[in-house]
Scaffold this active site. Structure first.
Site, short mmCIF file in Angstrom:
data_model
loop_
_atom_site.label_atom_id
_atom_site.label_comp_id
_atom_site.label_asym_id
_atom_site.label_seq_id
_atom_site.Cartn_x
_atom_site.Cartn_y
_atom_site.Cartn_z
N ASP A 29 3.44 -16.32 -9.87
CA ASP A 29 3.85 -15.09 -9.94
C ASP A 29 4.90 -15.22 -11.28
OD1 ASP A 29 4.80 -12.82 -7.69
OD2 ASP A 29 6.09 -13.07 -9.48
N CYS B 53 -14.95 4.59 15.19
CA CYS B 53 -15.43 5.37 16.53
C CYS B 53 -15.54 4.70 17.73
CB CYS B 53 -16.93 5.70 16.00
SG CYS B 53 -18.09 4.51 16.03
N HIS C 154 2.43 2.47 8.10
CA HIS C 154 1.59 1.80 9.01
C HIS C 154 2.12 0.40 9.42
CE1 HIS C 154 0.43 0.22 5.10
NE2 HIS C 154 0.25 -0.69 5.59
N THR D 112 0.89 -1.24 -0.04
CA THR D 112 -0.07 -0.22 -0.05
C THR D 112 0.96 1.33 0.06
OG1 THR D 112 -1.84 -1.16 1.24
CG2 THR D 112 -1.79 1.34 1.15
N HIS E 157 1.83 1.77 -3.45
CA HIS E 157 0.83 2.41 -4.28
C HIS E 157 0.61 3.94 -3.97
CE1 HIS E 157 -0.67 -1.06 -6.19
NE2 HIS E 157 -1.11 -1.61 -5.15
N ILE F 53 -5.18 -4.78 -4.08
CA ILE F 53 -5.98 -3.53 -4.21
C ILE F 53 -5.88 -3.05 -5.72
CG2 ILE F 53 -5.90 -0.84 -3.74
CD1 ILE F 53 -4.91 -1.56 -0.92
#
Length: 344
Positions: free
Chosen positions: A195, A92, A62, A42, A45, A263
């Protein structure tokens, strides 16, 4: 101390190492002194401008570990100096989805290093409830893998894999390799990897795959031969390619499952044969990030040596060389993970 170093992605493919204000924390937060941060797909990206481009400038990062440097007034369960990993998914905490550990569906969700500044920096502020104390004697270069391992833990959990089920995994990069190891842990067999990189295929075999195919023309025959002509019980797409997602359905047996994990760019869609899906009772399930108990399970698995992680810990760059680390990733297929050593 009022400032810290941070690698700020100011535009696609351009990091700037800056002195920035130290993050402020609220009464329910902690300030984590970052020791190690991994480079994730990510992050790549984001670096290339394919994801979260509207959020730049941003401090990505992250997959990280560190120690508690400061705690908010209401935090009692974490002491200064405690080693931690962090669940990056901030919801939340009270809605229907948060209660079900489906935090990414929360209307208020944000993610450290993706939706807000992250851990390619000396310090990062996070809610204390998401900081997980580390009690095991585990090195930082292993500990930093907790978040990506949590992602494959969740994918396996969502797919409901059971003993003896056949699995095809598209992609033998870092996350694909972890999928291989996760599938082996839960008893899947055979495990077939696809792959284009022969080197990555070799590494997948070392990680526990039963077959690894680098020639796309050979994949379908390999899958049919190894599944008695049925096709795979499960196909995991971990690359993020529309073409591979389409191919996944063709490799799945009647009644089988496709795991949506890689993604793709926003807005990409797939044609689905509705009648076939209904009559064959096929299914698909999306999964992308480990959260909640997935993180705790991942930490336990790593603490007890359930993953082969040697190829994930060989490449390390200091924060000052983060631009070079990103620019050379494609030239280092043997390095399944590149880590940024933030603290000396």
């Amino acid at each position: 101390m009022t400032t810290m170093r941070a690698a700020v992605l100011t535009a696609p493919k351009r990091f700037e190492l800056r002195d920035v204000p130290l993050p402020e924390i609220g009464p329910e937060d902690v300030l984590v002194k970052v020791t190690r941060t991994g480079i994730c797909g990510t992050d790549i990206h984001i670096f290339n401008g394919h994801y979260a481009a509207d959020r730049l400038p941003l401090v990505p990062g992250h997959e990280f570990c560190g120690t508690i440097a400061e705690r908010g007034a209401n935090v009692r369960h974490l002491d200064i100096g405690t080693r931690v990993v962090v669940d990056i998914n901030i919801g939340c905490g009270a809605c229907f989805w948060c209660r079900r550990n489906e935090v990414l569906n929360c209307a208020e969700v944000t993610q450290v290093g993706i939706g807000r500044d992250g851990a390619f920096a000396d310090y990062v502020a996070v809610p204390a409830r998401l900081a997980i104390p580390v009690t095991a004697d585990i090195a930082d270069d292993v500990l930093v893998l907790t978040e990506p391992v949590a992602c494959v833990v969740r994918a396996a959990r969502k797919a409901g894999v059971t003993f003896g089920q056949s699995v095809v995994i598209f992609g033998a990069g870092p996350i694909g390799n972890l999928h291989v190891q996760m599938m082996r842990l839960v008893g899947a067999a055979p495990i077939i990897v696809a792959d284009l990189s022969a080197e990555r295929c070799r590494m997948a075999l070392e990680a526990g795959a039963d077959a690894a195919v680098s020639d796309p023309a050979e994949l379908k025959e390999t899958v049919r031969r190894m599944t008695d002509g049925r096709g795979a019980d499960l196909v995991i797409e971990s690359v993020g390619s529309k073409k591979l997602y389409e191919q996944a359905f063709d490799l799945t047996r009647r009644g089988g499952h496709v795991a949506f994990f890689g993604i793709t760019p926003p807005g990409e869609t797939l044609p689905v044969d509705i009648l076939r899906t209904v009559l064959e009772e096929g299914s698909l399930k999306g999964s992308v990030a480990g959260m909640g108990e997935d993180m705790h399970d991942a930490l336990t698995l790593l603490s007890h040596g359930r993953f082969r992680i040697g190829d994930f810990t060989k490449a390390s760059y200091p924060l000052e060389r983060i631009q070079q680390a990103f620019e050379t990733l494609a030239d280092r297929p043997q390095d399944l993970k590149t880590q940024i050593a933030v603290a000396a």
